[in-house]
Structures are given as structure tokens and as C-alpha cells.
Enzyme design. Sequence first.
Site, short mmCIF file in Angstrom:
data_model
loop_
_atom_site.label_atom_id
_atom_site.label_comp_id
_atom_site.label_asym_id
_atom_site.label_seq_id
_atom_site.Cartn_x
_atom_site.Cartn_y
_atom_site.Cartn_z
N GLU A 110 1.57 -3.94 -5.66
CA GLU A 110 0.49 -4.91 -5.55
C GLU A 110 -0.73 -4.39 -6.32
O GLU A 110 -0.99 -3.19 -6.33
CB GLU A 110 0.13 -5.04 -4.06
N CYS A 160 0.86 -1.19 0.00
CA CYS A 160 0.00 0.00 0.00
C CYS A 160 0.88 1.23 0.00
O CYS A 160 1.94 1.23 0.62
CB CYS A 160 -0.83 0.05 1.27
N1 ACO Z 1 -5.73 14.12 -10.19
C1 ACO Z 1 -4.97 14.02 -11.29
N2 ACO Z 1 -3.66 13.67 -11.26
C2 ACO Z 1 -3.13 13.38 -10.05
C3 ACO Z 1 -3.87 13.47 -8.86
C4 ACO Z 1 -5.24 13.86 -8.95
N3 ACO Z 1 -6.00 13.99 -7.87
N4 ACO Z 1 -3.07 13.13 -7.83
C5 ACO Z 1 -1.85 12.84 -8.34
N5 ACO Z 1 -1.89 13.00 -9.69
C6 ACO Z 1 -0.80 12.79 -10.64
C7 ACO Z 1 0.14 13.96 -10.59
O1 ACO Z 1 -0.23 14.94 -11.52
C8 ACO Z 1 1.47 13.34 -10.90
O2 ACO Z 1 1.67 13.16 -12.27
P1 ACO Z 1 2.62 14.16 -13.12
O3 ACO Z 1 3.83 14.43 -12.29
O4 ACO Z 1 2.91 13.36 -14.34
O5 ACO Z 1 1.80 15.37 -13.33
C9 ACO Z 1 1.35 11.93 -10.34
O6 ACO Z 1 -0.04 11.66 -10.20
C10 ACO Z 1 2.06 11.79 -9.01
O7 ACO Z 1 1.85 12.93 -8.24
P2 ACO Z 1 2.56 13.09 -6.84
O8 ACO Z 1 2.36 14.50 -6.37
O9 ACO Z 1 3.95 12.60 -6.90
O10 ACO Z 1 1.72 12.06 -5.97
P3 ACO Z 1 0.93 12.30 -4.61
O11 ACO Z 1 1.85 12.79 -3.55
O12 ACO Z 1 -0.28 13.10 -4.87
O13 ACO Z 1 0.58 10.80 -4.24
C11 ACO Z 1 -0.80 8.89 -4.28
C12 ACO Z 1 -0.01 9.90 -5.12
C13 ACO Z 1 0.13 8.20 -3.29
C14 ACO Z 1 -1.41 7.83 -5.18
C15 ACO Z 1 -1.91 9.70 -3.53
O14 ACO Z 1 -2.82 10.20 -4.47
C16 ACO Z 1 -2.64 8.92 -2.49
O15 ACO Z 1 -2.15 8.71 -1.38
N6 ACO Z 1 -3.89 8.48 -2.82
C17 ACO Z 1 -4.72 7.75 -1.89
C18 ACO Z 1 -4.21 6.35 -1.65
C19 ACO Z 1 -3.98 5.60 -2.95
O16 ACO Z 1 -4.82 5.59 -3.83
N7 ACO Z 1 -2.83 4.93 -3.03
C20 ACO Z 1 -2.44 4.10 -4.16
C21 ACO Z 1 -3.15 2.80 -4.06
S1 ACO Z 1 -2.42 1.55 -5.09
C22 ACO Z 1 -1.30 0.78 -4.05
O17 ACO Z 1 -1.35 1.02 -2.86
C23 ACO Z 1 -0.26 -0.13 -4.61
#
Ligand code: ACO
Length: 499
Positions: free
Chosen positions: A389, A355
Amino acid sequence: MTKMADNRSSVEIVEGCRLPVLRKNQEHEDEWPLAEILSVKEVSSRKLFYVHYIDFNKRLDEWVTGDRLDMKKLQFPKKEAKTPTKNGLPGSRPSSPEREVKRKVETVPLATQVPPATPVPSLPSSAEASQASVFPAVRETTTFKAREDHEQISSLTTNGTARRLIPPQPGRKRKANCGGTDEDSQDSSDGIPTAPRMTGSLVSDRSHDDIVTRMKNIECIELGRHRLKPWYFSPYPQELTALPILYLCEFCLKYLKSLKCLQRHLTKCNLRHPPGNEIYRKGTISFFEIDGRKNKTYSQNLCLLAKCFLDHKTLYYDTDPFLFYVMTEYDSKGFHIVGYFSKEKESTEDYNVACILTLPPYQRRGYGKLLIEFSYELSKVEGKTGTPEKPLSDLGLLSYRSYWSQTILEILMDLKPDNGERPQITINEISEITSVKKEDVISTLQYLNLINYYKGQYILTLSEDIVEGHERAMQKRHLRIDPKCLHFTPKDWSKRGKW
Ligand code: ACO
Ligand code: ZN
């Protein structure tokens, strides 16, 4: 006023009804998407409706008042259909990403999105390729071995393994209204029962998803200087779900029912950073490695917090098989949690992340990709390739896709011509250099649409658009892992008995 469900007309509205509901949108104009009523309650003789917007991610579900329901278009639930989902599971509902995200996701032929046994878009067959005679203007091109790619394509399906989470430990004796003494345990000394409700939240299979776990249960979490609004259900003890604010110690993640209890806790809690070893520090960013067996209470409390923002996860009683890598930002008050990822000590499926989460106040600032980069640096030290995962969430997919694209393009653009010939690289080589599993390398090349077939060979063509887009993106990517600052020795967990 036609678009109104006053108390009289709302009597008819029951769970399962569908109708347009006013969605207040901060970024765009308000709109009236179709929504499903998941629950109805009465507060101070006023009806409130818990709605799920059908084509939106579940994190946007919310309580609305009757004046936001378009009663003219009310549809009653069909008797036999129990809120079918897109994948056909009953008792659940679509967990579609927010629309703007979804649009992007749907156009992506990514292997990681493909459910088991679904054919994966393959590389061009030689018949198709013979027509692909156009050789667009390129800045650099590389070729790779076709045979390997076909081998890979045949194994591109993925297993829908769910995330794992744990509820808190069974309760201990109640000591006082607020104060507990044992800082290593989330005990019941805060007047809070520690046993979770045994609900459908403890399973991953969405067919068991029940009405309780479908709804957010925690209104607000105070964590250090942040107030977090949970997106999804998390199995905190039921007694806490009625509170307007749940207070967490930002260092040990213990949950408390009031500010007074938190303040009392803080006088006794000595932690100013996560437990475990600090294995990375550069500037104000640190990573702590936490063993789910040695720091059970912390790990469990971390999972409870994480569940508020992670949807399709298994709640797992046992944190022993996992390591937790918590990323912090330092200031004079301590090491503040920004995000984390968990990782199985041993994975037969090459998972290097179970996760992953960036806490909402820190999202969209590059921390997610920093966490991902760190996970691959660990794999590099282990001398393995890894993959997250599955299934990935919508935001997880976006973040991984962006990380993979940038990582692979970095390598391709660094390739030097080979004796004046086009530079060559194999999928295996890309995978070995980056520790990104081969399937993910291939799916990324497909997503970027780099693969062409020319004179019997697969050729990666980097157009000016791709190159410029990549350079622009890399200029914005300030947060990077410096491998020199990583102090990590992998353990061979298979030789350690049962963890
Ligand atoms: N809408 C559109 N694009 C988004 C969004 C959003 N809400 N959030 C992140 N992105 C894109 C960003 O634009 C970036 O892409 P780019 O650099 O090409 O523009 C990319 O995703 C990564 O952005 P970061 O700022 O590095 O990521 P962030 O700190 O926002 O974290 C994460 C990403 C961990 C998925 C976060 O959104 C989160 O914690 N979400 C909730 C939990 C989750 O879904 N986790 C992943 C589950 S899958 C697994 O656990 C294996
Ligand atoms: Zn504490």
C-alpha cells in the site's frame, strides 16, 4: 556563551519558531541543523523545547534543553504560514527521511514514490534510443517486449492510500487496580481507561495533523526483554502517556501501567505465542496468521504498538477487514514477536501488504526483507501479483527497493541463453514468477538502470558492477523463506459475506 537560550531569553521562543538546534549524532559529528519548535514546557522550573529538525525524519524529533538552541539565528513564525509542508498541506510539516536516507531516495525514479498524476520517468523513446548505440560489456542480456512496457508506463501513477490503524475498544468496567480476568480484552481493569483520545490521530489526512499527534507521546515501552523508544505518536490512552515506561505483555500485547500490573497479568496470561494459526515454521522463525475479526483485541493492541513506528497511517476503528501476519523467533520462553505485516482480506488495488514493521531491536538484520519475501510467497500461493500500500515510508521504500532488485536480478541471472541467442523474458513473466506487480518490476528495472534500447528492441544490460554487487548482497542475505515450510490455504473472502 552565545548559543544559549536561558530561561530569560527562552521566554521569546514560541511554537513555530525556527532556529539551529544542536543535534547529537551517534554515528556522525554533532551538528546544528535548522529546527522548528513544536512545543515548549517547563519541568522543575527548567524550560524544555520539542524540536523537529527540518530536513530530517520526524522520528528524530526530541525534547531539548535551552543550551542546545542557537538563539542568534532565531526566526519567528510567519503569521499566515501554518508550517507549510513540501506537498503544500497546511498544519503539518515535512516528514523528510533522515538525511542519509533521503539522499538515496531522491535519486530514485521509482513509480512508488510518485504522487498521483505525476508523470513517471518513462522508458527511452525511440528517438532517444536511436542515439543509444553504445552496447556496454555484458555478461548476460535479456530483451522484453516493448509494447507491454509502454502499456505499463501509462499506468504508472499510484494512489496515496494511507495505512490503517485502530484505537482500543471503548472501556469496560473497572475491576481492580491491576488485575483483569478477561485475557482476550484490553479492558479497564488495570486502572487504564480504554477509550482513546479523539484527536487528529484518527485521520490520515495530514492537514488534520494536530500538535498532539505531531509529538511522540510514549516515552518508553517495555516488551519482553526489550525497551523500545517510540518514533511517533500512538493513541494509547492519555493517562498512560505520563508514565516513564509503558509495559506490554509480549505475547498478547496488552498494555499495563506498571511492572507490578504486568507481573500480575503474566501469572494469568497463558499465551506464549501470538493468537491465530502458525502457518510457517523453519528453524526458530514462525509466522502466525491472525484474523482481525476473530482476534480483535490482539489486532488492536498490535496496531497501537505499530503506530509508535509508523508515521503516515490512518487510524482505523475496524480491524475486521485485515489479516495480520506476525513473525516470531522462538526460544525456551516462547515465540517472541519480531515484526509483522497486515493485509486486507480483499484488495481491489492488488495490495498484498497494508503496513509492515520490524520492531527496532531487530531492524537492519534482514527481517524486513524476510517479511516482504513472505508477503510475496502468500501472493504466489494465491496466484496473484501484489504491491505494498502507498505511500511507502522512507525505510519501507529502501527495503522494498532492495527486495525487488534482488528478486528480479536473481531471475535475470538465472536465464539461460535461448539457442545461443540472448535469453528473452517479458515484464509479465518476471511479474508472474515473482508475484511482484508489473509497475514495481518496471520501476525497479529503471532504478537499476538496466534498460537500453538497441536495434529496435529494449535490452536489459547487466554490467559486471551490477552482477558483482548482486552476488555480494546475496551472500549476505542469510534469512530466506522456505516455501516448503509454508502451510497456507487462501480463503475467498468475497464468498464469506461481510468477513
Ligand atoms: N538506513 C538505511 N538503510 C536501511 C535502514 C536505515 N535505517 N533500515 C533498513 N535499511 C535498508 C537495509 O540496508 C536493507 O537494504 P540492503 O539489504 O540492500 O542493504 C533494506 O533496507 C532492508 O533491511 P532489513 O534489515 O531487511 O529491514 P528491517 O528489518 O530493518 O525492516 C522496515 C525494514 C520494516 C521498513 C523497518 O525499517 C521498519 O519497521 N520501519 C518502521 C516502519 C515502516 O516504515 N514501515 C514501512 C512503511 S510502508 C508500508 O507499511 C507499506
Ligand atoms: Zn498477556
